[in-house]
Every structure is written in structure tokens, then in C-alpha cells.
Design a protein around this motif. Structure first.
Motif, PDB file in Angstrom:
ATOM      1  N   ARG A  23       0.855  -1.188   0.000  1.00 58.32           N
ATOM      2  CA  ARG A  23       0.000   0.000   0.000  1.00 58.32           C
ATOM      3  C   ARG A  23       0.887   1.233   0.000  1.00 58.32           C
ATOM      4  N   ARG A  24       0.550   2.207  -0.858  1.00 63.51           N
ATOM      5  CA  ARG A  24       1.347   3.426  -0.956  1.00 63.51           C
ATOM      6  C   ARG A  24       0.443   4.626  -0.823  1.00 63.51           C
ATOM      7  N   TYR A  25       0.956   5.658  -0.185  1.00 66.59           N
ATOM      8  CA  TYR A  25       0.247   6.921  -0.084  1.00 66.59           C
ATOM      9  C   TYR A  25       1.290   8.026   0.010  1.00 66.59           C
ATOM     10  N   GLY A  26       1.370   8.853  -1.034  1.00 70.63           N
ATOM     11  CA  GLY A  26       2.400   9.892  -1.064  1.00 70.63           C
ATOM     12  C   GLY A  26       3.774   9.246  -1.015  1.00 70.63           C
ATOM     13  N   PRO A  27       4.653   9.745  -0.159  1.00 72.43           N
ATOM     14  CA  PRO A  27       6.006   9.184  -0.090  1.00 72.43           C
ATOM     15  C   PRO A  27       6.095   7.907   0.746  1.00 72.43           C
ATOM     16  N   LEU A  28       4.982   7.487   1.377  1.00 72.92           N
ATOM     17  CA  LEU A  28       4.986   6.298   2.237  1.00 72.92           C
ATOM     18  C   LEU A  28       4.582   5.060   1.450  1.00 72.92           C
ATOM     19  N   ILE A  29       5.249   3.936   1.734  1.00 74.11           N
ATOM     20  CA  ILE A  29       4.857   2.664   1.130  1.00 74.11           C
ATOM     21  C   ILE A  29       5.058   1.560   2.166  1.00 74.11           C
ATOM     22  N   ALA A  30       4.038   0.725   2.295  1.00 74.22           N
ATOM     23  CA  ALA A  30       4.109  -0.396   3.230  1.00 74.22           C
ATOM     24  C   ALA A  30       4.843  -1.554   2.568  1.00 74.22           C
ATOM     25  N   LEU A  31       5.878  -2.031   3.233  1.00 70.12           N
ATOM     26  CA  LEU A  31       6.639  -3.193   2.791  1.00 70.12           C
ATOM     27  C   LEU A  31       6.472  -4.280   3.848  1.00 70.12           C
ATOM     28  N   ALA A  46       8.460   2.177   4.262  1.00 68.90           N
ATOM     29  CA  ALA A  46       9.448   2.882   3.443  1.00 68.90           C
ATOM     30  C   ALA A  46       8.973   4.307   3.200  1.00 68.90           C
ATOM     31  N   VAL A  47       9.925   5.207   3.150  1.00 68.55           N
ATOM     32  CA  VAL A  47       9.683   6.594   2.761  1.00 68.55           C
ATOM     33  C   VAL A  47      10.525   6.803   1.511  1.00 68.55           C
ATOM     34  N   GLY A  48       9.863   7.033   0.382  1.00 68.48           N
ATOM     35  CA  GLY A  48      10.569   7.143  -0.892  1.00 68.48           C
ATOM     36  C   GLY A  48      10.364   5.888  -1.719  1.00 68.48           C
ATOM     37  N   ASP A  49      11.001   5.837  -2.856  1.00 70.92           N
ATOM     38  CA  ASP A  49      10.875   4.732  -3.807  1.00 70.92           C
ATOM     39  C   ASP A  49      11.782   3.580  -3.380  1.00 70.92           C
ATOM     40  N   PRO A  50      11.227   2.425  -2.959  1.00 71.88           N
ATOM     41  CA  PRO A  50      12.064   1.333  -2.475  1.00 71.88           C
ATOM     42  C   PRO A  50      12.969   0.715  -3.545  1.00 71.88           C
ATOM     43  N   GLY A  51      12.736   1.027  -4.805  1.00 76.10           N
ATOM     44  CA  GLY A  51      13.621   0.543  -5.860  1.00 76.10           C
ATOM     45  C   GLY A  51      14.851   1.425  -6.043  1.00 76.10           C
ATOM     46  N   ARG A  52      14.826   2.589  -5.398  1.00 77.60           N
ATOM     47  CA  ARG A  52      15.942   3.526  -5.497  1.00 77.60           C
ATOM     48  C   ARG A  52      16.274   4.018  -4.093  1.00 77.60           C
ATOM     49  N   TRP A  53      16.645   5.275  -3.894  1.00 78.71           N
ATOM     50  CA  TRP A  53      16.979   5.802  -2.567  1.00 78.71           C
ATOM     51  C   TRP A  53      15.719   5.911  -1.706  1.00 78.71           C
ATOM     52  N   HIS A  54      15.776   5.361  -0.501  1.00 78.93           N
ATOM     53  CA  HIS A  54      14.634   5.432   0.407  1.00 78.93           C
ATOM     54  C   HIS A  54      15.079   5.184   1.846  1.00 78.93           C
ATOM     55  N   LEU A  55      14.170   5.487   2.758  1.00 85.22           N
ATOM     56  CA  LEU A  55      14.339   5.131   4.166  1.00 85.22           C
ATOM     57  C   LEU A  55      13.492   3.903   4.419  1.00 85.22           C
ATOM     58  N   ARG A  56      13.994   2.994   5.236  1.00 80.70           N
ATOM     59  CA  ARG A  56      13.231   1.825   5.641  1.00 80.70           C
ATOM     60  C   ARG A  56      13.155   1.852   7.159  1.00 80.70           C
ATOM     61  N   PRO A  81      19.970  11.398   0.098  1.00 75.55           N
ATOM     62  CA  PRO A  81      19.056  11.405  -1.049  1.00 75.55           C
ATOM     63  C   PRO A  81      17.817  10.546  -0.789  1.00 75.55           C
ATOM     64  N   LEU A  82      16.706  10.966  -1.367  1.00 79.39           N
ATOM     65  CA  LEU A  82      15.435  10.263  -1.235  1.00 79.39           C
ATOM     66  C   LEU A  82      14.738  10.306  -2.597  1.00 79.39           C
TER      67      LEU A  82
END
Length: 156
Positions: free
Chosen positions: A2-10, A15-25, A103-104
Motif C-alpha cells: 500500500r502506498r500513499y504519497g512518499p509512504l509505502i508499506a513493505l 518505506a519513505v521514498g521509492d524502495p527501488g531507489r533511494w529510500h528510508l526503511r 538522497p530520497l
């Protein structure tokens, strides 16, 4: 997921940001800065005194849709891949008193809806000062849903 704005549930993390690239976990015990699957930095929550997301925003509620439609039209007109990628944002973090800018990556071209970024920031601020609430990071879908509900109701 589930994603909403910069947040994505893994699975087991937010995750904050795109988990395929630069992000916070974010997990209950740490905040990891990653480039795709590779860990770059890992900080215990207790080391962090500031965590601020700095990404482009817009007041338009559906920026991903608008950017995708516009990019599709341009690609169809020119007949080639234009190579347009989202501009990256950043995260300002203070770890053990030392400020860092990390980077994010973003999910789509165009800014995020302002309310989603405000909600994500409030969630990060809350997790930073309320350690007992970090266990919720093991159920990230509920945190994404909460941020979405607050943004839709305008209670941010």
C-alpha cells in the motif's frame, strides 16, 4: 503493498521514498537508508534527533496521474522514450548530533500532494518522540492507512 504519497508499506517495514531507489526503511529498532536493496546507513532510533523529509510538493491532489498522462502524451507525440525521471528529494537527519542530508527518490514525476507529505512528516515526528509507538512499524499498512485517512479528512 500500500502506498500513499512518499509512504509505502513493505513486509515488516515502512518505506519513505521509492524502495527501488533511494529510500528510508523504518522498523521498530532502526531507520535504514538504502539504495534499492543495498543498505547505505543504519541508525538506531535513539541516535536520531531530527528526521525531516524534503520533497517537491503540489496542492493538486493527483500529481502522479497528471505527470503520467502528460509524459505518456509527450512520448506518443515524439515516438521515443524521453528519459524523464522524477527529481529526487532528500531527508535531513541529525544522528548523534551530526546533521546529514541523504538522497530520497520519488515514485513519480511531479510533486507529492502537500497533505500526503505533511502527514508523512507528522508520522515521522510522532515515531521519533514516542518510542512505544514504533512497534506499529511491524504493521506498516495500518500506518499508511492512518496517514491517508488524516490527509483526506483534512485533520493535518
Amino acid at each position: 503493498m500500500r502506498r500513499y504519497g512518499p509512504l509505502i508499506a513493505l513486509p515488516g517495514a515502512l518505506a519513505v521514498g521509492d524502495p527501488g531507489r533511494w529510500h528510508l526503511r523504518l522498523t521498530a529498532d532502526a531507520v535504514a537508508h538504502r539504495e534499492g536493496a543495498e543498505h547505505r546507513d543504519r541508525f538506531a532510533w535513539e541516535q536520531i534527533s531530527l528526521l525531516h523529509v524534503d520533497v517537491p510538493t503540489t496542492r493538486f491532489r493527483y500529481p502522479g496521474m497528471l505527470g503520467t498522462v502528460a509524459l505518456s502524451i509527450l512520448t506518443a507525440v515524439t515516438g521515443e522514450n524521453l528519459g524523464i525521471d522524477p527529481d529526487d528529494g532528500a531527508t535531513d537527519v541529525v544522528v548523534d548530533g551530526e546533521p546529514r542530508r541523504l538522497p530520497l527518490s520519488r515514485h513519480h514525476v511531479g510533486g507529492y500532494w502537500l497533505r500526503t507529505v505533511t502527514g508523512a512528516q507528522r508520522l515521522l515526528d510522532h515515531l521519533l518522540v514516542n518510542p512505544q509507538q514504533r512497534s506499529l512499524l511491524s504493521r506498516p499498512e495500518s500506518l499508511v492507512e492512518l496517514a491517508a485517512r488524516l490527509a483526506r479528512t483534512g485533520r493535518l
